[in-house]
Design a protein around this motif. Structure first.
Motif, PDB file in Angstrom:
ATOM      1  N   ALA A 124      60.811 -16.671  35.732  1.00 47.27           N
ATOM      2  CA  ALA A 124      61.439 -17.652  34.855  1.00 47.27           C
ATOM      3  C   ALA A 124      62.061 -16.957  33.659  1.00 47.27           C
ATOM      4  O   ALA A 124      63.049 -17.431  33.090  1.00 47.27           O
ATOM      5  N   ALA A 125      61.485 -15.809  33.280  1.00 46.00           N
ATOM      6  CA  ALA A 125      62.008 -14.992  32.176  1.00 46.00           C
ATOM      7  C   ALA A 125      61.311 -13.645  32.224  1.00 46.00           C
ATOM      8  O   ALA A 125      60.218 -13.505  32.795  1.00 46.00           O
ATOM      9  N   ILE A 126      61.951 -12.639  31.625  1.00 46.86           N
ATOM     10  CA  ILE A 126      61.382 -11.301  31.541  1.00 46.86           C
ATOM     11  C   ILE A 126      61.433 -10.853  30.079  1.00 46.86           C
ATOM     12  O   ILE A 126      62.480 -10.944  29.433  1.00 46.86           O
ATOM     13  N   PHE A 127      60.297 -10.373  29.580  1.00 47.66           N
ATOM     14  CA  PHE A 127      60.200  -9.866  28.222  1.00 47.66           C
ATOM     15  C   PHE A 127      59.959  -8.362  28.255  1.00 47.66           C
ATOM     16  O   PHE A 127      59.019  -7.893  28.901  1.00 47.66           O
ATOM     17  N   LEU A 128      60.810  -7.616  27.572  1.00 50.36           N
ATOM     18  CA  LEU A 128      60.661  -6.173  27.438  1.00 50.36           C
ATOM     19  C   LEU A 128      60.279  -5.893  25.989  1.00 50.36           C
ATOM     20  O   LEU A 128      61.065  -6.162  25.069  1.00 50.36           O
ATOM     21  N   HIS A 150      59.583 -24.794  29.574  1.00 50.03           N
ATOM     22  CA  HIS A 150      58.657 -25.277  30.589  1.00 50.03           C
ATOM     23  C   HIS A 150      58.845 -24.443  31.854  1.00 50.03           C
ATOM     24  O   HIS A 150      59.963 -24.286  32.349  1.00 50.03           O
ATOM     25  N   ILE A 151      57.741 -23.899  32.348  1.00 52.89           N
ATOM     26  CA  ILE A 151      57.794 -23.049  33.526  1.00 52.89           C
ATOM     27  C   ILE A 151      57.625 -23.917  34.761  1.00 52.89           C
ATOM     28  O   ILE A 151      56.611 -24.604  34.924  1.00 52.89           O
ATOM     29  N   LEU A 152      58.588 -23.893  35.637  1.00 52.98           N
ATOM     30  CA  LEU A 152      58.530 -24.675  36.864  1.00 52.98           C
ATOM     31  C   LEU A 152      57.475 -24.110  37.807  1.00 52.98           C
ATOM     32  O   LEU A 152      57.140 -22.924  37.756  1.00 52.98           O
ATOM     33  N   GLU A 153      56.956 -24.959  38.661  1.00 53.21           N
ATOM     34  CA  GLU A 153      55.955 -24.534  39.619  1.00 53.21           C
ATOM     35  C   GLU A 153      56.511 -23.406  40.497  1.00 53.21           C
ATOM     36  O   GLU A 153      57.631 -23.462  40.990  1.00 53.21           O
ATOM     37  N   GLY A 154      55.704 -22.385  40.662  1.00 54.23           N
ATOM     38  CA  GLY A 154      56.119 -21.230  41.459  1.00 54.23           C
ATOM     39  C   GLY A 154      56.848 -20.162  40.676  1.00 54.23           C
ATOM     40  O   GLY A 154      57.127 -19.084  41.212  1.00 54.23           O
ATOM     41  N   LYS A 155      57.152 -20.427  39.416  1.00 56.18           N
ATOM     42  CA  LYS A 155      57.830 -19.452  38.571  1.00 56.18           C
ATOM     43  C   LYS A 155      56.831 -18.791  37.625  1.00 56.18           C
ATOM     44  O   LYS A 155      55.783 -19.350  37.308  1.00 56.18           O
ATOM     45  N   LYS A 156      57.187 -17.599  37.137  1.00 53.17           N
ATOM     46  CA  LYS A 156      56.317 -16.848  36.244  1.00 53.17           C
ATOM     47  C   LYS A 156      57.135 -16.157  35.158  1.00 53.17           C
ATOM     48  O   LYS A 156      58.337 -15.932  35.328  1.00 53.17           O
ATOM     49  N   ILE A 157      56.457 -15.825  34.079  1.00 56.46           N
ATOM     50  CA  ILE A 157      57.072 -15.031  33.023  1.00 56.46           C
ATOM     51  C   ILE A 157      56.434 -13.643  33.062  1.00 56.46           C
ATOM     52  O   ILE A 157      55.206 -13.512  33.133  1.00 56.46           O
ATOM     53  N   TYR A 158      57.272 -12.628  33.021  1.00 55.57           N
ATOM     54  CA  TYR A 158      56.805 -11.251  33.138  1.00 55.57           C
ATOM     55  C   TYR A 158      57.029 -10.499  31.822  1.00 55.57           C
ATOM     56  O   TYR A 158      58.022 -10.718  31.122  1.00 55.57           O
ATOM     57  N   GLY A 188      52.358  -7.669  32.229  1.00 57.25           N
ATOM     58  CA  GLY A 188      51.730  -8.965  32.052  1.00 57.25           C
ATOM     59  C   GLY A 188      52.447 -10.047  32.832  1.00 57.25           C
ATOM     60  O   GLY A 188      53.659  -9.975  33.047  1.00 57.25           O
ATOM     61  N   VAL A 189      51.661 -11.054  33.249  1.00 57.36           N
ATOM     62  CA  VAL A 189      52.209 -12.190  33.986  1.00 57.36           C
ATOM     63  C   VAL A 189      51.599 -13.473  33.436  1.00 57.36           C
ATOM     64  O   VAL A 189      50.381 -13.572  33.288  1.00 57.36           O
ATOM     65  N   PHE A 190      52.454 -14.444  33.138  1.00 58.50           N
ATOM     66  CA  PHE A 190      51.991 -15.778  32.760  1.00 58.50           C
ATOM     67  C   PHE A 190      52.549 -16.755  33.777  1.00 58.50           C
ATOM     68  O   PHE A 190      53.766 -16.862  33.950  1.00 58.50           O
TER      69      PHE A 190
END
Length: 257
Positions: free
Chosen positions: A44-48, A2-10, A238-240
Motif C-alpha cells: 500500500a506504501a513503502i517507507f525508506l 486506510h489499508i485495504l485488505e490484503g495490502k501492507k505497508i513496508y 518492517g511490515v504493517f
C-alpha cells in the motif's frame, strides 16, 4: 490512510549503498532491488527511513553517479501508483529536491506522524534524537547550515564527492553511527526519545532506523519502539498489515514470506 485488505505497508532503512566501496555494495543493491520487486505486489506504501546511500550530495546540476538499479526500481514502483516516502538519514542528509522532482517521492528531514487504520505512527531516521550524542548534534547543525552547503558546492564534484565519501566511512563523528550493539533500554537514545514523546501524545508505534540493530521494545502500555536494523548485516525490514507491526528478515527468495 486506510489499508485495504490484503495490502501492507513496508519499511526499510540503512542500506548504505556505496560503502565501503561501490563495487562491494553492488550485491546488497541487487538484493534490495529484489526486495522492492517482491513487496510491490501487495504494498500500500513503502517507507525508506534514510541512509539509503552512504553519501549523497546534490549539486545544482549534479548528483552522485551510480545506484541506477535501485533508482530505476523506485521510479518504476512510484510510476505504478504506489506511494513511497523518504526520510533523510545522517549519511544522505544533503538530499534536496532530486527525489521529489525526478521520482515523485516526497523527502522529509524530520520525524513525521502518520495514521494507518487508526494506529498512530511516528516515523523518521532517528539521528540526533533523544538525550546525548552532543558531538554529532553540533556537527549536524554545521552540515545542515545553508551557508555550509553553499560553500561545499564550490568544490568540484570530482573533489567534493570522494572527500565526503572518505569522511562518511572513516569519521564516526561525522557519520553519527554508534557501534551496533544493544546498549540497554536506559542508554538507547531512541527508546528514551519515544518515552518522552509519549508524555505529551500517544503513539502506537515509533519506527526508526539509524541504530543498525533490529529491535522491538515496549515503551508504553500500548506503544512499541521498532528499529528496522540494516541491509548490511541483518537485511531486516518492517511490515504493517493494518493490524500489527512486525520485523522480518529478507531471505532473497522469489517471493516474500
Amino acid at each position: 490512510m486506510h489499508i485495504l485488505e490484503g495490502k501492507k505497508i513496508y519499511f526499510s532503512s540503512d542500506n548504505h549503498l556505496g560503502a565501503p566501496t561501490k563495487e562491494l555494495s553492488k550485491p546488497r543493491e541487487k538484493k534490495f532491488v529484489q526486495w522492492l520487486d517482491d513487496v510491490k505486489e501487495d504494498a500500500a506504501a513503502i517507507f525508506l527511513l534514510g541512509d539509503l546511500f552512504d553519501f549523497w550530495f546534490e549539486y545544482k546540476h549534479v548528483v552522485p553517479k551510480g545506484f541506477v538499479r535501485v533508482l530505476g526500481k523506485l521510479a518504476e514502483i512510484r510510476d505504478s501508483g504506489i506511494p513511497i516516502y523518504f526520510f533523510v538519514g545522517n549519511h544522505d542528509l544533503w538530499m534536496d529536491s532530486y527525489f521529489q522532482d525526478e521520482l515523485n517521492i516526497p523527502v522529509y528531514h524530520k520525524p513525521k506522524e502518520f495514521v494507518f487504520n487508526n494506529k498512530r505512527f511516528l516515523i523518521g531516521h532517528g539521528d540526533g534524537l533523544g538525550p546525548g550524542d552532543e558531538g554529532y548534534k553540533r556537527m549536524k547543525k554545521v552540515f545542515t547550515n545553508k551557508f555550509s552547503k553553499w560553500l561545499y558546492r564550490w568544490f568540484h564534484p570530482d573533489l567534493g564527492v570522494p572527500l565526503a565519501q572518505h569522511l562518511s566511512v572513516k569519521n564516526k563523528l561525522i557519520s553519527g553511527d554508534d557501534d551496533a550493539k544493544f546498549l540497554g533500554e536506559e542508554n538507547e537514545w531512541l527508546v528514551q526519545y519515544a518515552k518522552r514523546k509519549l508524555k505529551t501524545k500517544h503513539y502506537d508505534y515509533f519506527v526508526f532506523g539509524h541504530r543498525h540493530l533490529p529491535m522491538s521494545i515496549k515503551v508504553g502500555e500500548n506503544s512499541t519502539y521498532h528499529n528496522l536494523g540494516d541491509w548490511i548485516n541483518y537485511y531486516t525490514y518492517g511490515v504493517f498489515d493494518g493490524e500489527k507491526f512486525e520485523l522480518k528478515e529478507y531471505q532473497n527468495t522469489s517471493r516474500k514470506e
